[in-house]
Motif scaffolding. Structure first.
Motif, short mmCIF file in Angstrom:
data_model
loop_
_atom_site.label_atom_id
_atom_site.label_comp_id
_atom_site.label_asym_id
_atom_site.label_seq_id
_atom_site.Cartn_x
_atom_site.Cartn_y
_atom_site.Cartn_z
N GLY A 3 0.82 -1.21 0.00
CA GLY A 3 0.00 0.00 0.00
C GLY A 3 0.86 1.26 0.00
N PRO A 4 0.40 2.30 0.71
CA PRO A 4 -0.87 2.40 1.41
C PRO A 4 -2.04 2.43 0.43
N TYR A 5 -3.05 1.61 0.70
CA TYR A 5 -4.15 1.44 -0.22
C TYR A 5 -5.07 2.67 -0.21
N SER A 6 -5.81 2.81 -1.32
CA SER A 6 -6.70 3.96 -1.45
C SER A 6 -8.14 3.58 -1.79
N TRP A 7 -8.39 2.28 -2.04
CA TRP A 7 -9.74 1.83 -2.36
C TRP A 7 -9.99 0.49 -1.69
N TRP A 8 -11.19 0.38 -1.11
CA TRP A 8 -11.66 -0.86 -0.50
C TRP A 8 -13.11 -1.04 -0.89
N THR A 9 -13.50 -2.24 -1.28
CA THR A 9 -14.90 -2.49 -1.57
C THR A 9 -15.75 -2.22 -0.32
N TRP A 10 -17.00 -1.82 -0.56
CA TRP A 10 -17.93 -1.64 0.56
C TRP A 10 -18.30 -2.98 1.21
N ARG A 11 -18.12 -4.07 0.46
CA ARG A 11 -18.60 -5.37 0.90
C ARG A 11 -17.67 -6.01 1.94
N GLY A 12 -18.29 -6.79 2.82
CA GLY A 12 -17.53 -7.62 3.75
C GLY A 12 -16.63 -6.84 4.69
N GLN A 13 -15.49 -7.43 5.01
CA GLN A 13 -14.54 -6.87 5.98
C GLN A 13 -13.30 -6.29 5.31
N ALA A 14 -13.41 -5.98 4.02
CA ALA A 14 -12.23 -5.52 3.29
C ALA A 14 -11.59 -4.29 3.93
N PHE A 15 -12.41 -3.31 4.32
CA PHE A 15 -11.87 -2.09 4.92
C PHE A 15 -11.23 -2.38 6.27
N ASP A 16 -11.94 -3.12 7.11
CA ASP A 16 -11.43 -3.41 8.44
C ASP A 16 -10.15 -4.24 8.39
N ASN A 17 -10.05 -5.12 7.40
CA ASN A 17 -8.86 -5.96 7.25
C ASN A 17 -7.78 -5.33 6.37
N ASP A 18 -8.05 -4.14 5.88
CA ASP A 18 -7.15 -3.43 4.98
C ASP A 18 -6.81 -4.25 3.73
N THR A 19 -7.83 -4.93 3.21
CA THR A 19 -7.68 -5.67 1.96
C THR A 19 -8.07 -4.73 0.82
N GLY A 20 -7.11 -3.91 0.42
CA GLY A 20 -7.41 -2.85 -0.53
C GLY A 20 -6.54 -2.86 -1.76
N TRP A 21 -6.75 -1.82 -2.57
CA TRP A 21 -5.97 -1.57 -3.79
C TRP A 21 -5.43 -0.14 -3.72
N ARG A 22 -4.23 0.06 -4.20
CA ARG A 22 -3.72 1.42 -4.39
C ARG A 22 -3.87 1.75 -5.86
N ILE A 23 -4.97 2.43 -6.20
CA ILE A 23 -5.25 2.76 -7.59
C ILE A 23 -5.44 4.26 -7.79
N ASP A 24 -5.32 5.03 -6.70
CA ASP A 24 -5.42 6.49 -6.78
C ASP A 24 -4.02 7.08 -6.65
N TYR A 25 -3.59 7.79 -7.67
CA TYR A 25 -2.19 8.22 -7.76
C TYR A 25 -2.07 9.73 -7.90
#
Length: 279
Positions: free
Chosen positions: A219-241
């Motif tokens: 990361g640091p990631y900039s996008w996480w799906t609204w679904r599930g625990q992605a945000f809480d688990n920091d399962t994200g994507w860094r796609i904002d540059y």
């Protein structure tokens, strides 16, 4: 543009600015001291946008051809001297995905681009359109430093460049957003200007401000799906540059990803990326 020691530029995909404001975007913006704000996925009219931001902002907006889709904007504390929206051939509809403007800051011209790359879908016409957009973006970013030595192209590029940029990269190697062909575009944009490995010459020398600042970390990631625990688990994507020309990148004094403190405090599925440039 107000004279200040640093120029603070932020970018964020708001996922619909009216919804973002209902969830709390205004409080973030009021507190953050941003000079120039690049917005993607506005999904609203210009009147909606200016009404929400208020009279203290000068607003440029390139709406999507299809109502309720895409849309990019630049909001600033001072007026742009000129702005442009053309990208690629005349028959190529990029409305709502590319907006660039020149700002005079303490005697220097700073060019800022708000970009929203299509998400694509592997093996479909959506992916064909994405590659056509990336071809046009490639050509413009090759030429842009000749227009301005102080330029930054920022926004939701919908590509994770490296394995460091996606938490679950192994599960996404065949999906749009992490395809080798897509990542090759970013390789070229950020490749060294004396690197001759590309078919038509050297890389373009753009600097990925986020990666340079954060170093070789996940990361640091900039996008996480609204679904599930992605945000809480920091399962994200860094796609904002924020991609800066070398001369502008030398002036970076701070970089921050404004991740919300909790899921309930999010006002978009993306989070702002904020950079301070000492001009």
């Amino acid at each position: 543009m107000p004279s200040r020691r640093t120029l603070r530029i932020a970018t964020v995909n708001v996922n619909g600015i009216r919804a973002a404001y209902r969830r709390g975007m205004a409080a973030w913006l009021d507190e953050r001291g941003v000079d120039i704000l690049a917005i993607q996925e506005v999904r609203a009219s210009t009147d909606d946008l200016t009404g929400l931001l208020g009279d203290s902002w000068d607003v440029l907006h390139d709406a999507a051809t299809t109502k309720g889709r895409a849309g990019v904007a630049l909001a600033s504390r001072g007026k742009a001297s000129i702005h442009r929206v053309a990208l690629g051939d005349d028959d190529f509809d990029t409305a709502g995905r590319w907006l660039e403007a020149d700002y005079e800051v303490d005697g220097s011209i700073v060019t800022v681009v708000s970009a929203y790359v299509p998400s694509g879908e592997a093996g479909t016409e959506k992916q064909v359109y994405k590659y056509r957009f990336l071809d046009a973006m490639d050509a413009r970013m090759k030429a842009l430093p000749q227009h301005s030595e102080l330029a930054a192209v920022m926004g939701d590029l919908n590509i994770g460049h490296r394995t460091l940029d996606i938490k679950n990269w192994k599960g996404n190697v065949k999906r749009a957003g992490f395809l080798p062909e897509e990542r090759a575009y970013l390789d070229k944009l950020m490749g060294a200007e004396d690197d001759e490995k590309y078919n038509d010459g050297a890389g373009y020398g753009w600097v990925d401000v986020g990666r340079k600042w954060a170093g070789e970390v996940d990361g640091p990631y900039s996008w996480w799906t609204w679904r599930g625990q992605a945000f809480d688990n920091d399962t994200g994507w860094r796609i904002d540059y924020q991609l800066a020309t070398p001369k502008l990148a030398e002036k970076v004094v701070d970089y921050h990803v404004d991740k919300a403190a909790s899921y309930d405090e999010r006002w978009s599925d993306h989070t702002p990326v904020v950079v301070d440039y000492a001009l």
